[in-house]
Design a protein around this motif. Sequence first.
Motif, PDB file in Angstrom:
ATOM      1  N   THR B 103      32.316 -17.441  -0.625  1.00 51.67           N
ATOM      2  CA  THR B 103      32.699 -16.860   0.311  1.00 51.67           C
ATOM      3  C   THR B 103      32.055 -18.007   1.774  1.00 51.67           C
ATOM      4  OG1 THR B 103      30.376 -15.723   1.151  1.00 51.67           O
ATOM      5  CG2 THR B 103      32.455 -14.918   0.129  1.00 51.67           C
ATOM      6  N   ALA B 104      30.814 -18.728   1.545  1.00 48.84           N
ATOM      7  CA  ALA B 104      30.601 -19.315   2.501  1.00 48.84           C
ATOM      8  C   ALA B 104      31.327 -21.256   1.643  1.00 48.84           C
ATOM      9  CB  ALA B 104      28.989 -19.614   2.360  1.00 48.84           C
ATOM     10  N   ASN B 105      31.398 -21.220   0.282  1.00 49.30           N
ATOM     11  CA  ASN B 105      31.494 -22.630   0.159  1.00 49.30           C
ATOM     12  C   ASN B 105      33.103 -22.775   0.669  1.00 49.30           C
ATOM     13  OD1 ASN B 105      33.417 -24.388  -2.236  1.00 49.30           O
ATOM     14  ND2 ASN B 105      31.610 -24.664  -2.418  1.00 49.30           N
ATOM     15  N   ALA B 106      33.265 -21.644   0.753  1.00 48.98           N
ATOM     16  CA  ALA B 106      35.297 -21.961   1.241  1.00 48.98           C
ATOM     17  C   ALA B 106      35.670 -22.187   2.902  1.00 48.98           C
ATOM     18  CB  ALA B 106      36.057 -20.466   1.151  1.00 48.98           C
ATOM     19  N   ILE B 107      34.537 -22.401   3.233  1.00 50.68           N
ATOM     20  CA  ILE B 107      34.206 -21.952   4.516  1.00 50.68           C
ATOM     21  C   ILE B 107      33.817 -23.515   5.130  1.00 50.68           C
ATOM     22  CG2 ILE B 107      32.917 -21.387   7.175  1.00 50.68           C
ATOM     23  CD1 ILE B 107      34.689 -19.306   5.688  1.00 50.68           C
ATOM     24  N   TYR B 108      32.602 -24.242   4.258  1.00 54.29           N
ATOM     25  CA  TYR B 108      32.106 -25.574   4.074  1.00 54.29           C
ATOM     26  C   TYR B 108      33.322 -26.208   3.319  1.00 54.29           C
ATOM     27  CZ  TYR B 108      29.730 -29.600   1.712  1.00 54.29           C
ATOM     28  OH  TYR B 108      29.736 -30.814   1.560  1.00 54.29           O
ATOM     29  N   GLN B 109      34.269 -25.867   2.891  1.00 59.41           N
ATOM     30  CA  GLN B 109      35.180 -26.819   2.510  1.00 59.41           C
ATOM     31  C   GLN B 109      36.305 -27.408   3.519  1.00 59.41           C
ATOM     32  OE1 GLN B 109      36.827 -26.969  -1.554  1.00 59.41           O
ATOM     33  NE2 GLN B 109      35.330 -26.231  -2.440  1.00 59.41           N
ATOM     34  N   ASN B 110      35.974 -26.338   4.093  1.00 59.95           N
ATOM     35  CA  ASN B 110      37.272 -26.618   6.023  1.00 59.95           C
ATOM     36  C   ASN B 110      36.751 -26.769   6.689  1.00 59.95           C
ATOM     37  OD1 ASN B 110      39.631 -25.817   4.183  1.00 59.95           O
ATOM     38  ND2 ASN B 110      38.835 -24.303   3.571  1.00 59.95           N
ATOM     39  N   ILE B 111      34.894 -27.571   6.579  1.00 60.81           N
ATOM     40  CA  ILE B 111      34.480 -27.918   8.340  1.00 60.81           C
ATOM     41  C   ILE B 111      35.789 -28.854   9.196  1.00 60.81           C
ATOM     42  CG2 ILE B 111      32.747 -29.249   8.785  1.00 60.81           C
ATOM     43  CD1 ILE B 111      30.962 -27.965   6.706  1.00 60.81           C
ATOM     44  N   GLU B 112      36.599 -29.742   8.473  1.00 57.20           N
ATOM     45  CA  GLU B 112      37.218 -30.220   9.399  1.00 57.20           C
ATOM     46  C   GLU B 112      37.736 -29.611  10.185  1.00 57.20           C
ATOM     47  OE1 GLU B 112      38.835 -34.182   7.297  1.00 57.20           O
ATOM     48  OE2 GLU B 112      37.794 -33.316   6.482  1.00 57.20           O
ATOM     49  N   TYR B 113      38.009 -28.661   9.625  1.00 57.81           N
ATOM     50  CA  TYR B 113      39.714 -27.371  10.172  1.00 57.81           C
ATOM     51  C   TYR B 113      38.198 -27.309  11.189  1.00 57.81           C
ATOM     52  CZ  TYR B 113      42.080 -23.418  11.345  1.00 57.81           C
ATOM     53  OH  TYR B 113      42.796 -22.691  12.366  1.00 57.81           O
ATOM     54  N   MET B 114      37.650 -26.676  10.715  1.00 57.87           N
ATOM     55  CA  MET B 114      36.678 -25.946  12.427  1.00 57.87           C
ATOM     56  C   MET B 114      37.005 -26.652  13.166  1.00 57.87           C
ATOM     57  SD  MET B 114      34.235 -23.101   9.994  1.00 57.87           S
ATOM     58  CE  MET B 114      33.746 -24.488   9.139  1.00 57.87           C
ATOM     59  N   GLU B 115      36.013 -28.464  13.135  1.00 61.98           N
ATOM     60  CA  GLU B 115      35.390 -29.028  13.652  1.00 61.98           C
ATOM     61  C   GLU B 115      36.984 -29.593  15.269  1.00 61.98           C
ATOM     62  OE1 GLU B 115      32.166 -30.571  14.544  1.00 61.98           O
ATOM     63  OE2 GLU B 115      32.337 -31.803  12.657  1.00 61.98           O
ATOM     64  N   SER B 116      37.643 -29.274  14.267  1.00 61.05           N
ATOM     65  CA  SER B 116      38.854 -29.784  15.193  1.00 61.05           C
ATOM     66  C   SER B 116      39.443 -29.337  15.980  1.00 61.05           C
ATOM     67  CB  SER B 116      40.293 -29.771  14.567  1.00 61.05           C
ATOM     68  OG  SER B 116      40.536 -29.123  13.829  1.00 61.05           O
ATOM     69  N   PHE B 117      38.949 -28.310  16.393  1.00 61.33           N
ATOM     70  CA  PHE B 117      38.591 -27.095  17.764  1.00 61.33           C
ATOM     71  C   PHE B 117      37.333 -26.920  18.288  1.00 61.33           C
ATOM     72  CE2 PHE B 117      41.962 -25.466  14.700  1.00 61.33           C
ATOM     73  CZ  PHE B 117      43.167 -25.414  15.087  1.00 61.33           C
ATOM     74  N   HIS B 118      36.568 -27.887  18.358  1.00 65.99           N
ATOM     75  CA  HIS B 118      35.198 -28.113  19.194  1.00 65.99           C
ATOM     76  C   HIS B 118      34.548 -26.644  19.376  1.00 65.99           C
ATOM     77  CE1 HIS B 118      37.552 -31.928  19.594  1.00 65.99           C
ATOM     78  NE2 HIS B 118      35.556 -32.338  19.130  1.00 65.99           N
ATOM     79  N   PRO B 119      34.737 -25.218  18.498  1.00 65.67           N
ATOM     80  CA  PRO B 119      34.612 -24.123  18.709  1.00 65.67           C
ATOM     81  C   PRO B 119      33.001 -24.017  19.181  1.00 65.67           C
ATOM     82  CG  PRO B 119      34.981 -24.200  16.416  1.00 65.67           C
ATOM     83  CD  PRO B 119      34.856 -25.715  16.940  1.00 65.67           C
TER      84      PRO B 119
END
Lengths: 358, 422
Positions: B103-119
């Motif tokens: 579960t956390a590996n999936a989120i890890y692989q999408n750090i760029e996606y999350m970063e793009s929204f500066h949450p």
Amino acid sequence: MQELSKKRAIGAMPIAGSYRSIDFTLSNMSNSHIHKVAVLTQYNARSLNEHLNSSKWWDFGRKQGGLSVLAPVVNADRSSWYRGTIDAIYQNIDFLKKSHEPYVVIAPADCVYKLNFNKVIAYHVENNADITVVCHEVEQGIDVERYGILALDDDGRIVEFDEKPLQAKTNLVSCGIYVVRRRFLIEMIELSAQEERYDFVRDILMRYKDVKKFCGYNMKEYWRNIASVEDYFGTNMDFLKPEVRDYFFRQYPDIYSKVDDLPPAKYNYGASVRNSLISSGCIVNGVVEDSVVFKKSYIGNNCVIKNSIILNDVYIGDDCYIENCIVESRDTIKAGSRYVGEDGKIRIVLERNDRYDM
Amino acid sequence: MARKEMIAMLLAGGQGSRLGVLTNKVAKPAVAFGGKYRIIDFPLSNCINSGVDTVGVLTQYRPLRLNSHIGIGIPWDLDRNIGGVTVLPPYEKSENSEWYTGTANAIYQNIEYMESFHPEYVLILSGDHIYKMDYELMLDFHKTNGAEVTIAVMPVPMEEASRFGIMITDENRRITEFEEKPAQPRSNLASMGIYIFNWKTLKDALIEMAQEPALDFGKHVIPHCHQKGAPLYAYEFNGYWKDVGTLSSYWEANMELIDLVPEFNLYEEYWKIYTKSEIQPPQYFSSDSVVERSIIGEGTNVYGQVYNSVIGCGVEIGKGTVVRDSIIMSNTKLGENCEIYKAIVAEDVTIGDNVALGIGDEVPNETAPHIYNQGLVTVGEKSSIPSGVKVGKNTVIYGCTEESDYDNFYLPGGRTLVKAGE
């Protein structure tokens, strides 16, 4: 191509449980790949505007074209309602002038039908017509005096056009759907407006039928207008027939409507539903027979609903008896009420009781 | 620059193998529920109803149905110029390409996606629970307590607590310890798999833990944050929440919807559940049909009898057919004079005439008794059952079966009939 639909608030009339009458024309246009549509509204357009608040449902959210709603406006040199169908188009003549599509389809919002407008346009071009009128042969014995009655010659040209005649000569009625070249339409509309003639049927179709070439396109499939109470009731009841449901709901292409995000219909103990249509969001606790129940209605315990139409968001308290009625949207019917349309007449029920004061 | 206070990451990549043949061809979040919905509609609707308009949906197992269901997010109003819904499948990288391994590996692989929204905050959700929850209230709780991680928990009966991840908290709801499926639970607050992280805390933890195989929130990330002394809080949720991970809990949750006033009420005016509706016409009942205690989706034609059942959209129920205590999913066709008892029939199934499902005594299933039990008959999607066949309890049927697949038109209880091929 581009479209205009003249509308009365009747365009927002609920049909067949889940639809509004304008959905049929809009879906036909979408399915005919017409991308630019203007809806001309005037009379009591609130529920229609609500229904059209997004163009997503008919896939009209396009960069090129899309859906426009054109209501009468006040400006420096004009401040009047649409004085007729010609005036409605004339007041929006810029919309037509700025467009570049060669043909215009004009259609009313109060008919239930499926039609590929491209076939009508092909027929129009083939016949070298100035205006093509879509017409439909109604069954013998049906009262046609509300309609425009046509007679065609062997080449499909309109030789007679009577509006609402006392004695109809044929059973071929105009569906109010027209195909016309955009430039020709602009020309005719501007000319008629200058002469202060405002009715499309009387002042263009009937007045010019001998000097211009007007043709009739005979549509053989299901078509019904809902402009009278009897026709409205009958059209809804037609959807209890399997062949009508199959034609509209199962066969390509589909009819689209705004999605309401309602839960599935629910049937509790004591519910009994026979030969009826029930829409999403309804909760049924009573007996429903030979009826069409629209979305989000509540039918209480021990109720009996027969041969009736219950429109959207109606609350019917316990122990009610309703027969041969059309129950208006958002009605609240008190427990123990009885409404019957006598002698085969349809009774329209308008009850604005306080819903939560039981 | 795009900026969102809180974005959601919805884990929807799991198969859900305990749902048996229901998830042979679709991921568990795409399984139909409650007549017209799919399981993922509940967390997605919760997001938009909570004001979270940016949702990344992580897919992996059989994503086709999920992708076409989500589309660009129109039904949930998640078609946005900035944010909205984004489907995030695993992707190839220049080195060490891998599937989502945890579960956390999936989120890890999408750090760029999350970063793009500066949450500031990231909400982690899973796509396999039925519930209505206001994540905004949870975020308020998170902020008020100055938490770095907030875990949604719900009280469960003490005797069931050993099936869950259990949180032990102090009087301020700060988590002091946690136990994964403890034999002797010391608390009854079970983790619901819903987390709010401060973005920085999450990002640091994911990067530090990146090399951990099968990186998991419950097993690795949460303990790691706790070890580092980050304030972890437990947000108690007391509404309806149902894990529909097994066939029997899936069947029960559906059946709860037909109660007179269900605990989980779909008819509430606020907090609507949205779904993609392909079928819009009303449902039709013929003059000799019977319907009682059921919910039925759009466009269904009922010529037979329906009792205590959940019926999807566009279903045909033939004349004389009786359906009891069953779930029939969308676009399934039942022939005439069938008897369907306690069955889960998936989408696009064709059943002939005079078929009986769920007859006889209960016999444990021969291949997977832990999946197919409680007397349920399970029919996988796009299957067909020929006319005249009788089928016992605890059975499973998948694929286009023919008369020759049955022993004299009979499939005894406990049998598994899975036909390979399309």
